[in-house]
Design a protein around this motif. Structure first.
Motif, PDB file in Angstrom:
ATOM      1  N   ILE A   9       1.112  -1.360  -0.320  1.00 24.22           N
ATOM      2  CA  ILE A   9      -0.087  -0.010  -0.075  1.00 24.22           C
ATOM      3  C   ILE A   9       0.813   1.164  -0.198  1.00 24.22           C
ATOM      4  CG2 ILE A   9      -1.834  -1.284   1.338  1.00 24.22           C
ATOM      5  CD1 ILE A   9      -1.133   0.576   3.754  1.00 24.22           C
ATOM      6  N   LEU A  10       0.111   2.434  -0.371  1.00 28.95           N
ATOM      7  CA  LEU A  10       0.772   3.560  -0.273  1.00 28.95           C
ATOM      8  C   LEU A  10       0.552   4.225   1.193  1.00 28.95           C
ATOM      9  CD1 LEU A  10       0.139   5.044  -3.719  1.00 28.95           C
ATOM     10  CD2 LEU A  10       2.351   4.279  -2.952  1.00 28.95           C
ATOM     11  N   TYR A  11       1.673   4.789   1.704  1.00 30.79           N
ATOM     12  CA  TYR A  11       1.505   5.498   3.033  1.00 30.79           C
ATOM     13  C   TYR A  11       1.586   7.099   2.991  1.00 30.79           C
ATOM     14  CZ  TYR A  11       2.548   0.968   4.725  1.00 30.79           C
ATOM     15  OH  TYR A  11       2.450  -0.419   4.908  1.00 30.79           O
ATOM     16  N   GLY A  42      -5.952  -1.785  -5.245  1.00 26.34           N
ATOM     17  CA  GLY A  42      -5.310  -2.493  -4.541  1.00 26.34           C
ATOM     18  C   GLY A  42      -5.909  -2.510  -3.160  1.00 26.34           C
ATOM     19  N   SER A  43      -5.536  -2.175  -2.014  1.00 27.19           N
ATOM     20  CA  SER A  43      -6.087  -2.286  -0.740  1.00 27.19           C
ATOM     21  C   SER A  43      -6.719  -0.923  -0.391  1.00 27.19           C
ATOM     22  CB  SER A  43      -5.020  -2.343   0.476  1.00 27.19           C
ATOM     23  OG  SER A  43      -4.287  -3.456  -0.006  1.00 27.19           O
ATOM     24  N   GLY A  44      -6.860  -0.031  -1.708  1.00 30.96           N
ATOM     25  CA  GLY A  44      -7.627   1.206  -1.268  1.00 30.96           C
ATOM     26  C   GLY A  44      -6.991   2.453  -0.304  1.00 30.96           C
ATOM     27  N   SER A  45      -5.731   2.051   0.148  1.00 32.02           N
ATOM     28  CA  SER A  45      -5.008   3.018   0.768  1.00 32.02           C
ATOM     29  C   SER A  45      -4.999   4.562   0.345  1.00 32.02           C
ATOM     30  CB  SER A  45      -3.760   2.558   1.107  1.00 32.02           C
ATOM     31  OG  SER A  45      -2.971   3.566   1.789  1.00 32.02           O
ATOM     32  N   LEU A  46      -4.613   4.589  -1.010  1.00 26.48           N
ATOM     33  CA  LEU A  46      -4.644   5.973  -1.442  1.00 26.48           C
ATOM     34  C   LEU A  46      -6.020   6.488  -2.075  1.00 26.48           C
ATOM     35  CD1 LEU A  46      -3.034   8.183  -3.062  1.00 26.48           C
ATOM     36  CD2 LEU A  46      -3.289   7.016  -5.205  1.00 26.48           C
ATOM     37  N   PHE A  87      -9.841   1.452 -10.714  1.00 30.61           N
ATOM     38  CA  PHE A  87      -9.973   0.138 -11.761  1.00 30.61           C
ATOM     39  C   PHE A  87      -8.702  -0.895 -11.163  1.00 30.61           C
ATOM     40  CE2 PHE A  87     -11.463   3.607 -14.107  1.00 30.61           C
ATOM     41  CZ  PHE A  87     -12.536   3.235 -14.820  1.00 30.61           C
ATOM     42  N   GLU A  88      -9.518  -1.993 -10.978  1.00 33.84           N
ATOM     43  CA  GLU A  88      -8.496  -2.962 -10.305  1.00 33.84           C
ATOM     44  C   GLU A  88      -8.917  -4.258 -11.239  1.00 33.84           C
ATOM     45  OE1 GLU A  88      -6.188  -3.862  -7.592  1.00 33.84           O
ATOM     46  OE2 GLU A  88      -6.367  -5.394  -8.675  1.00 33.84           O
ATOM     47  N   PHE A  89      -7.822  -5.198 -11.531  1.00 36.65           N
ATOM     48  CA  PHE A  89      -8.276  -6.446 -12.399  1.00 36.65           C
ATOM     49  C   PHE A  89      -8.429  -7.674 -11.461  1.00 36.65           C
ATOM     50  CE2 PHE A  89      -3.779  -8.399 -13.810  1.00 36.65           C
ATOM     51  CZ  PHE A  89      -3.161  -8.390 -12.740  1.00 36.65           C
ATOM     52  N   HIS A  90      -8.040  -7.691 -10.038  1.00 35.48           N
ATOM     53  CA  HIS A  90      -8.081  -8.566  -9.426  1.00 35.48           C
ATOM     54  C   HIS A  90      -9.794  -8.513  -8.710  1.00 35.48           C
ATOM     55  CE1 HIS A  90      -7.864 -11.176  -5.848  1.00 35.48           C
ATOM     56  NE2 HIS A  90      -6.616 -11.750  -6.180  1.00 35.48           N
ATOM     57  N   GLU A 133     -11.983 -10.105  -6.751  1.00 30.82           N
ATOM     58  CA  GLU A 133     -12.074 -10.166  -5.048  1.00 30.82           C
ATOM     59  C   GLU A 133     -11.762  -8.904  -4.628  1.00 30.82           C
ATOM     60  OE1 GLU A 133     -11.030 -13.520  -3.119  1.00 30.82           O
ATOM     61  OE2 GLU A 133     -11.310 -12.380  -1.139  1.00 30.82           O
ATOM     62  N   ARG A 134     -10.493  -8.432  -5.136  1.00 31.40           N
ATOM     63  CA  ARG A 134      -9.970  -7.143  -4.373  1.00 31.40           C
ATOM     64  C   ARG A 134     -10.758  -6.037  -4.792  1.00 31.40           C
ATOM     65  NH1 ARG A 134      -3.998  -7.842  -6.108  1.00 31.40           N
ATOM     66  NH2 ARG A 134      -3.750  -9.654  -4.912  1.00 31.40           N
ATOM     67  N   ALA A 135     -11.447  -6.127  -6.003  1.00 27.76           N
ATOM     68  CA  ALA A 135     -11.990  -4.938  -6.391  1.00 27.76           C
ATOM     69  C   ALA A 135     -13.453  -4.764  -5.568  1.00 27.76           C
ATOM     70  CB  ALA A 135     -12.499  -4.988  -7.906  1.00 27.76           C
ATOM     71  N   ARG A 164     -11.693  -4.434 -14.082  1.00 24.42           N
ATOM     72  CA  ARG A 164     -11.047  -4.100 -15.468  1.00 24.42           C
ATOM     73  C   ARG A 164      -9.522  -4.366 -15.504  1.00 24.42           C
ATOM     74  NH1 ARG A 164     -13.298  -1.533 -20.001  1.00 24.42           N
ATOM     75  NH2 ARG A 164     -12.028  -0.552 -21.520  1.00 24.42           N
ATOM     76  N   ASN A 165      -9.041  -4.870 -16.423  1.00 25.14           N
ATOM     77  CA  ASN A 165      -7.573  -4.763 -16.763  1.00 25.14           C
ATOM     78  C   ASN A 165      -7.232  -3.535 -17.568  1.00 25.14           C
ATOM     79  OD1 ASN A 165      -5.156  -5.393 -17.787  1.00 25.14           O
ATOM     80  ND2 ASN A 165      -5.119  -7.493 -17.857  1.00 25.14           N
ATOM     81  N   ILE A 166      -6.549  -2.716 -16.776  1.00 25.77           N
ATOM     82  CA  ILE A 166      -6.460  -1.481 -17.341  1.00 25.77           C
ATOM     83  C   ILE A 166      -5.161  -1.399 -18.396  1.00 25.77           C
ATOM     84  CG2 ILE A 166      -5.472   0.782 -16.679  1.00 25.77           C
ATOM     85  CD1 ILE A 166      -8.377   0.789 -16.549  1.00 25.77           C
ATOM     86  N   GLU A 167      -4.291  -2.236 -17.937  1.00 22.95           N
ATOM     87  CA  GLU A 167      -2.945  -2.294 -19.041  1.00 22.95           C
ATOM     88  C   GLU A 167      -3.426  -2.860 -20.297  1.00 22.95           C
ATOM     89  OE1 GLU A 167       0.604  -2.909 -15.510  1.00 22.95           O
ATOM     90  OE2 GLU A 167       0.022  -4.354 -16.869  1.00 22.95           O
ATOM     91  N   LEU A 192      -1.569   6.163 -11.411  1.00 23.65           N
ATOM     92  CA  LEU A 192      -1.406   4.550 -11.613  1.00 23.65           C
ATOM     93  C   LEU A 192      -0.097   4.236 -10.719  1.00 23.65           C
ATOM     94  CD1 LEU A 192      -0.652   4.748 -15.491  1.00 23.65           C
ATOM     95  CD2 LEU A 192      -2.880   4.323 -14.389  1.00 23.65           C
ATOM     96  N   ASP A 193      -0.720   2.852 -10.114  1.00 22.19           N
ATOM     97  CA  ASP A 193       0.068   2.051  -9.316  1.00 22.19           C
ATOM     98  C   ASP A 193       0.196   0.516  -9.975  1.00 22.19           C
ATOM     99  OD1 ASP A 193       1.787   0.832  -7.328  1.00 22.19           O
ATOM    100  OD2 ASP A 193       0.728   1.720  -5.612  1.00 22.19           O
ATOM    101  N   LEU A 194       0.865   0.588 -11.152  1.00 22.44           N
ATOM    102  CA  LEU A 194       0.894  -0.658 -11.956  1.00 22.44           C
ATOM    103  C   LEU A 194       1.990  -1.179 -12.160  1.00 22.44           C
ATOM    104  CD1 LEU A 194      -2.143   0.273 -14.455  1.00 22.44           C
ATOM    105  CD2 LEU A 194      -2.287  -1.285 -12.586  1.00 22.44           C
TER     106      LEU A 194
END
Ligand SMILES: C[S@@+](CC[C@H](N)C(=O)[O-])C[C@H]1O[C@@H](n2cnc3c(N)ncnc32)[C@H](O)[C@@H]1O
Length: 231
Positions: free
Chosen positions: A84-86, A111-115, A132-135, A137-139, A159-162, A179-181
């Motif tokens: 995650i981002l802090y 990701g985990s939604g920190s940002l 947008f998140e391609f995993h 369950e994570r989404a 969605r798979n953004i890449e 983007l954090d990809l």
């Protein structure tokens, strides 16, 4: 929270013991209990109290505070499903994206939604965060958490953004993109289509090779004023 709302059944609160010990708790006024070294706390005693209240354990001695899940606290208590981002990076990102109320921001991955929670607060109720998140369950988990946190301006899409870029209905609509990809350079053409003129793009990468490839793609797509920040 705004308006000094009182704690209700089903709310997410941060049970704060001290700066290095806090926990996210969903208030269950029927049978919820929290046990820690300060005592046994019944959720029933919390309902109707303002966020920020000091609450005592059943023995009346030990205490803790019930805080609102602000982005600053949420980053410290959320369940890590990813890196995650802090606070330091989040502050720099929000600053460089020039976020303010009413803006539309696109993000991937969630990701985990920190940002995401900080993006949401920065753009406010009249702004929008499309993340947008391609995993899958994570989404889904992130969407549930944002809802529980009362963040109505966030929409989460699986969605798979890449591979697919941002959806066409967002072309020409974004004030900022983050983007954090793993391969952010693949998304630069789509980002260029989505951003309005004089908008901001920011990408976070752990390796300089990724940064170089992203910068090359940005130059190719006519982005200006490109800078790299190392932390
Ligand atoms: C490091 S995490 C993001 C963390 C997030 N910034 C935070 O602060 O919680 C990267 C996320 O990007 C997602 N991801 C990777 N490739 C993707 C792609 N092609 N499209 C959408 N999401 C992707 C991963 O599943 C992962 O959840």
């Amino acid at each position: 929270p705004p308006g000094g709302r009182l704690i209700q059944h089903g709310d997410l609160v941060v049970a704060y013991e001290r700066h290095d010990s806090m926990k996210a708790v969903v208030v269950d006024s029927k049978k919820g209990q929290l046990q820690n070294r300060h005592g046994t706390f019944s959720h029933r005693d919390w309902v109707g109290k303002p966020f920020g209240s000091k609450v005592f354990g059943r023995d009346g001695r030990g205490f803790m505070h019930l805080l609102a899940p602000t982005p600053e606290l949420w980053t410290q208590v959320l369940k890590h499903r990813t890196q995650i981002l802090y606070a330091g990076d989040i502050s720099l990102i929000c600053f460089n994206l020039e976020l303010c109320p009413g803006r539309t921001v696109l993000e991937s991955g969630t990701g985990s939604g920190s940002l995401t929670t900080s993006l949401s607060r920065a753009v406010g109720p009249n702004g929008a965060v499309n993340t947008f998140e391609f995993h899958e369950e994570r989404a889904q988990v992130a969407a549930e958490e944002f809802k529980r946190n009362g963040m109505k301006n966030i929409s989460v899409t699986h969605r798979n953004i890449e591979e697919n870029g941002f959806p066409e209905n967002l072309h020409g609509k974004a004030d900022a993109i983050f983007l954090d990809l793993p391969r952010p350079w693949k998304v630069v053409p789509s980002a260029a289509s989505c951003l309005i003129t004089d908008a901001c793009f920011c990408s976070f990468s752990p390796c300089i090779e990724q940064v170089q490839r992203t910068c090359e793609a940005l130059v190719e797509h006519n982005f200006k004023d490109i800078k790299t920040v190392e932390r």
